[in-house]
Enzyme design. Structure first.
Site, PDB file in Angstrom:
ATOM      1  N   GLY A  19       0.834  -1.202   0.000  1.00 59.23           N
ATOM      2  CA  GLY A  19       0.000   0.000   0.000  1.00 59.23           C
ATOM      3  C   GLY A  19       0.866   1.248   0.000  1.00 59.23           C
ATOM      4  N   SER A  20       0.407   2.301  -0.703  1.00 59.53           N
ATOM      5  CA  SER A  20       1.245   3.491  -0.854  1.00 59.53           C
ATOM      6  C   SER A  20       0.421   4.774  -0.890  1.00 59.53           C
ATOM      7  CB  SER A  20       2.069   3.370  -2.128  1.00 59.53           C
ATOM      8  OG  SER A  20       1.198   3.141  -3.225  1.00 59.53           O
ATOM      9  N   GLY A  21      -0.690   4.771  -0.172  1.00 60.07           N
ATOM     10  CA  GLY A  21      -1.433   6.015   0.028  1.00 60.07           C
ATOM     11  C   GLY A  21      -0.651   6.890   1.003  1.00 60.07           C
ATOM     12  N   TRP A  23      -0.991   7.179   4.223  1.00 63.28           N
ATOM     13  CA  TRP A  23      -0.663   6.431   5.436  1.00 63.28           C
ATOM     14  C   TRP A  23       0.306   5.292   5.123  1.00 63.28           C
ATOM     15  CZ3 TRP A  23       0.684   6.618   9.950  1.00 63.28           C
ATOM     16  CH2 TRP A  23       0.383   5.706  10.965  1.00 63.28           C
ATOM     17  N   GLY A  24       0.093   4.613   4.009  1.00 64.08           N
ATOM     18  CA  GLY A  24       0.997   3.532   3.620  1.00 64.08           C
ATOM     19  C   GLY A  24       2.414   4.039   3.409  1.00 64.08           C
ATOM     20  N   LYS A 227     -14.899   3.883  16.493  1.00 64.79           N
ATOM     21  CA  LYS A 227     -14.738   5.307  16.826  1.00 64.79           C
ATOM     22  C   LYS A 227     -15.229   6.210  15.693  1.00 64.79           C
ATOM     23  CE  LYS A 227     -10.797   6.742  14.510  1.00 64.79           C
ATOM     24  NZ  LYS A 227     -10.776   6.043  13.290  1.00 64.79           N
ATOM     25  N   ARG A 292     -12.754  13.180   8.987  1.00 67.99           N
ATOM     26  CA  ARG A 292     -13.755  13.143   7.910  1.00 67.99           C
ATOM     27  C   ARG A 292     -15.156  12.792   8.411  1.00 67.99           C
ATOM     28  NH1 ARG A 292      -9.387  10.590   4.494  1.00 67.99           N
ATOM     29  NH2 ARG A 292     -10.270   8.522   4.822  1.00 67.99           N
ATOM     30  N   ASN A 293     -15.237  11.796   9.291  1.00 73.48           N
ATOM     31  CA  ASN A 293     -16.548  11.370   9.772  1.00 73.48           C
ATOM     32  C   ASN A 293     -17.222  12.480  10.576  1.00 73.48           C
ATOM     33  OD1 ASN A 293     -16.568   8.427   8.962  1.00 73.48           O
ATOM     34  ND2 ASN A 293     -14.598   8.616  10.016  1.00 73.48           N
TER      35      ASN A 293
END
Lengths: 382, 382
Positions: A19-21, A23-24, A227, A292-293
């Site tokens: 993964g490389s977003g 966070w990744g 959460k 975001r939420n």
């Protein structure tokens, strides 16, 4: 002949980040900083699987490997030279002993399908994903999903971790949950070569990113998912303009329901994971401070105050406000509600239930205090 | 002949509120709303002791009693007609069975001195004060101080309670801590006439102000005092611009040290008071969202970032920013530090200790991550 392309855990460990977003890439940066230091324990080189795309005519992997920057998902952050972007998933995980999963939840199914059959049962994994896998009357954490589909033992990393702040090396904390596998098929021949909690601390801890390693994988995952539902509810109250007391009250109730959810449906977890760990109370605090939420919930609270007849949904607001990103809590609220219904347990989780009903069944936010009071009245036998 | 002017608890209870600041008046409003409803249990009329002052040539008590508004400390809020402002302290408490203390901490000594000898040992009390009484190597909660000086049993009320929001009847929660006295001299002849936890819930609970009644008086008081120190530290980090992760990390560490403080120095308390009650985690959240202590800490963090050589103290900032109000956490930080020193326990409370050293001994906020890391290294034996 074995088709496994990954290896059983043995030192020095080769680590791969899938993964490389933002966070990744941030976690890959952290891991690379540490594999350069603890060279007895880890191979310095770390592969990061990148879903290939073209940026101004150049491949993203090539840009990362030559310019040491993920210009698409983490612009402005210099990445370590020992980080290698790899566009093919199987090539990326080849020969690794530890796989760190850090992809959006919705890609997990396809990634697991591609890896299936290729992962050695003694390869170790850590999931940095948020979310739950829900089908009919069954809720599964994502490490459990990975374990089930790939046949490997999987821990979790979660905490009050807004990626851009960590990429900038601003101080933060996280929780890593891992315990030595008890299942016989996951136990290696030579346990002395296997991954320990201390190894994982060395892999993830940085002077700016403090790691606490605990046992409770399930608690860490449930907290990280639930959460987000609480953050929507806190947003409702903020949107109504009810102030800091009301918001803190919703967060406290939410925290209690998170603990209760874990204790009711996942025996053996530790309630302190929710109230004491970064993956619990601290992550709840950051998520309700403007994640975001919370933003989507707040917009809904504000709009329905101004015009109670409005027909906009949370999903409409998600599209309008989040610029293509998702508010995971909306989906989790639906899944939790459906699951609680199958368990005949809606009444025991009044905040989770009310959040769903406000979002999808036209219940008014103004009813929240009364809904919570009814539960107390039962408790106090009034 | 007895000199007692208050009465042993017996139904219907007469309630007196001692104090008329914004929080005192708000609590008096709540109490009056309930004594009108539960007339079997309470006398409707409630006295509120008001430190008399003149407002535009009229007495404040007279304004409150005729116009039903505390124009000085809670302007714009209509007060119930059964609330009676009384300028003389002894007149105010006369014939009452339950005294609710709600004055600034610094007036407690003088109020207790005036009441001493006049309070029946079976009169019941609830303290809404925040703070601790510290002398040399002894820390006392304020209900314990009241018990010691007046010879009466005293519980506590504390929570995520910004007074103006509650006065406007916005939704919030609180924690009342009370347990039946175990000391023989505090036990009445007829226990069936005495104040119960359920009576206290009826006295304080409103549809907009939800009450949870627990046993742990000490925990409720410690949480209410110690959270102010954490709020200063959270302010430091906010002032530095370290973001939401860092702030949540400081709050989490602070919460753990609050629990640890209670468990170490006050045996018999319940750690869940801090992590599950409104008086614990919820009050910490509101206090760190922008209360007075947080504001002072944030200003200090910002100023010392811009100019590390600046010599302004927290007290200077308190005077500049708070318009005559006090940031209780500054005093509490000093008291906690001095106490921990006498107990040779500074190292076990790194955040509390660092907060003091940053505020008073020139330690840099930038050292906080390293200070916390050293403690973890000991824990992990690194």
């Amino acid at each position: 002949m074995s088709t496994f392309i990954t290896k059983a855990a043995s030192r020095p460990f080769r680590v791969c980040v899938v993964g490389s977003g933002n966070w990744g890439t941030t976690v890959a940066k952290i891991v690379c900083e540490n594999t350069q230091i603890y060279t007895d324990l880890f191979e310095p080189k770390v592969n990061m699987w990148v879903h290939e795309e073209e940026i101004d005519g150049r491949k993203l992997t090539e840009i990362i490997n030559t310019e040491h920057e993920n210009v698409k998902y983490l612009p402005g952050i210099r990445l370590p030279g020992n980080l290698h972007a790899v566009p093919n998933l199987l090539d990326a995980v080849r020969d690794s002993n530890i796989i760190v999963f850090n992809i959006p939840h919705q890609f997990l199914r396809s990634v697991c399908a591609q890896l299936k059959g290729y992962v050695h049962p003694h390869t170790r994994a850590i999931s940095c994903l948020k979310g739950l896998d829900v089908s009919a009357n069954k809720i599964t954490t994502l490490p459990a999903y990975i374990s089930e589909h790939l046949g490997i033992h999987c821990g979790a990393l979660s905490g009050a971790n807004l990626a851009p702040e960590i990429a900038q090396e601003k101080f933060s904390e996280t929780t890593v949950a891992y315990r030595y596998p008890s299942t016989q098929e996951w136990k290696p021949e030579d346990e002395s070569q296997d991954v320990t909690k201390d190894d994982l601390r060395k892999l993830f801890h940085r002077p700016y990113f403090h790691v606490n390693v605990i046992d409770d994988i399930t608690g860490v995952c449930l907290a990280g998912a639930l959460k987000n539902v609480v953050a929507i509810a806190a947003g409702f109250v903020d949107g109504r303009g009810w102030g800091e007391n009301a918001k803190a009250a919703i967060m406290r109730r939410g925290l209690l329901e998170m603990v209760q959810f874990g204790q009711t449906f996942f025996k053996g977890g530790d309630p302190r994971t929710y109230t004491e760990e970064s993956a619990g109370v601290a992550d709840l605090i950051t998520s309700c401070a403007g994640g975001r939420n919370h933003r989507v919930g707040r917009a809904y609270g504000k709009l329905t105050k101004e015009d109670p007849t409005i027909t906009k949904t949370l999903q409409d607001l998600e599209r309008e406000l989040l610029n293509g990103q998702s508010a995971q809590g909306i989906l989790t609220a639906v899944e939790v509600y459906k699951f609680l219904k199958t368990q005949d347990a809606l009444e025991q989780f009044p905040l989770m239930t009310a959040t769903y009903r406000i979002a999808f069944e036209g219940e008014s936010i103004d009813e929240l205090p009364k809904i919570l009071e009814q539960v107390e009245k039962k408790k106090y036998k009034l």
